[in-house]
Design an enzyme around this catalytic site. Sequence first.
Site, PDB file in Angstrom:
ATOM      1  CG  ASP A  92      -1.695   1.242   1.452  1.00  0.00           C
ATOM      2  OD1 ASP A  92      -1.683   2.100   0.550  1.00  0.00           O
ATOM      3  OD2 ASP A  92      -2.331   1.377   2.516  1.00  0.00           O
ATOM      4  CE  LYS A 139      -1.779   7.042  -3.437  1.00  0.00           C
ATOM      5  NZ  LYS A 139      -2.287   6.110  -2.421  1.00  0.00           N
ATOM      6  CD  GLU A 175      -5.125   3.643  -2.426  1.00  0.00           C
ATOM      7  OE1 GLU A 175      -6.038   4.388  -2.013  1.00  0.00           O
ATOM      8  OE2 GLU A 175      -3.992   4.064  -2.734  1.00  0.00           O
ATOM      9  CG  ASP A 217      -9.176   4.952   1.954  1.00  0.00           C
ATOM     10  OD1 ASP A 217      -8.700   5.477   2.979  1.00  0.00           O
ATOM     11  OD2 ASP A 217      -8.477   4.404   1.081  1.00  0.00           O
TER      12      ASP A 217
END
Length: 595
Positions: A8, A69, A146, A168
């Site tokens: 992850d 990211k 994800e 999330d």
Amino acid sequence: METILGIDLGTTNSEVAVIRDGQVEVLGEDGEKILPSVVGLDPEGRMLVGTPARNQWVLAPDRTLRSIKRKMGQDVTVRLGDQTFSPQEISAVILRALKERAERQLGHAVRKAVITVPAFFNETQREATREAGELAGLEVVRIINEPTAASLTYEAHPDRLERLLVYDLGGGTFDVSIVQIERDVVEVLASHGDTHLGGDDFDQLLLDRVCDDFAKEHGIDLRQSLAAKSRVLRAVEEAKKRLSDDALTTLDEEFIAEKDGKPLHLRREIARDELEALIEPLLAKTLVCVDQSLSDAQLHARQIDKVILVGGASRTPLVRRLLEERLGQPVHAEVNPDLCVAMGAAIQGGLISGVDVGPVLVDITPHTLGIEAATLVEGVPAFHVFSPIIRRNTPLPASRSEIYGTMVDGQESAGIRVFQGEDHDTRKNQFVGEFLLEGLADVRAGNPIVVRFDLDLDGILKVTAKERATGLEKQLVIDNPVARFRKSNREAASQRLDAAFRAAGMAGAPGLPAPAVEPESAADDLPEHLKNLIRRCEGLIAKAQEVAPKATPDDAEEIHRQVQELLAAIAERSDAKIDKGMATLEDLVFYLQDA
Ligand code: AMP
């Protein structure tokens, strides 16, 4: 079989997991499973990754990079000290640290990985992630979404169509996805989110509140000093996390500033209510995304089979409460929300390499535990209200606290009655113990009492009640084997019960609960006729335990049920129910003895 890592690669934090002996395992080091996604250079120009890089971020922002990211797939470069790098190169540093961690833990080299990306990542962003993996010396066998990975930890081998809503909420990003799983096909039906919303915003709101109050009191804005700001930011983040479990916490930062040559300290209580009032508008935005993703997938909330929570900030209790209200069903967070994406990536890796992956095992409490409270419903007092403290499906060990207020002016004591069950009415739940906190201060109604539950892996519940103003405290420890069975360890639990029965001179009967043990003081207070009745019940339960092992499974199950009912009646101290329960159990034992 070749090991495939599940990675992850998160905005704030990253994790790596593998399948070992058929089980998913997140690989940690020095007790830390999470690697902060931060890269830096130390003053000597050496590369730092993870916690040491995060620690220097506020003080040396020019030598530290966070949230790389966000730049993946963009044609940009980033500066680190006097060098420039592409986002892929910085991500590769993080991936390489995870690869090396895995190799140290596994004791052999690893070459392949499954890496996760947000569902909204476009092809360029996915390609950049793949490139980062290659730069780190990994062959990226698959890039998966994800939410898909998170769903796999809940549904490794689905054999019917299921739709999951994956909420999330991380440090800096939020997304919600509707995932459909049918046989081995996992599909993201809709996904929405906000790439600039997360737990870090909660920290910022709390930081501003604390600094504003400090400035009002002392005339000094702590945000003006980099060192003070970084200390307060760290302290409020820790306080925010504690408030997910506790109703109240304290900030205590000594020597945070100086005025007229004298040191100033930052000392302040923060209640969960205060944090919730600050963050509610942000959570309202996430609910708009939830509605939108449902409408895009052309689904109604009731068509969702499971709601699952992912990301550290989803541990905020208000998230769960608002989602349950909106979706009308319980939400699941049994699998650690920080780790479930990496775990799902490892499960995907296992499926690719043909390894048989067992279900993800977690120790959870199967019942909600709470206390009896009185409340006002439209101005009328309602008693027997069940106020949950540790909710069903909470991973163990768990510690939670809530604040209650006294009912009347000058109230001298508070009765703490502990129940387990799912009903709003305590009379329909199971009583597990009680005690009295006596000697309260002579103050007006609303005197805050903090009630804390600590439930350990063996099911032992410690209940503490504390008068907030004076620190007056009392505790009860309830060792209640009826309360739960460790999901992953039923066998050990039934052996423990067996041993307990033998120690009490009774025949072993795995699967039957031991008679409820009342706290001594409570038992001493019982009227004589009830004590006699309970003694007769114990004799009858012992007889039932002798009969059960010789009965058919169905009959044994029925005995189990009747014993439970009788125990509940004893706990409730209800003569009528005890009489009725005894009559039913006596009939059953009589019938089975003769059979
Ligand atoms: P992630 O990006 O998923 O690692 O999430 C990181 C965010 O989760 C940070 O803002 C953390 O402060 C927050 N977080 C971690 N643990 C908790 C907790 N127990 N309660 C509330 N927020 C938390």
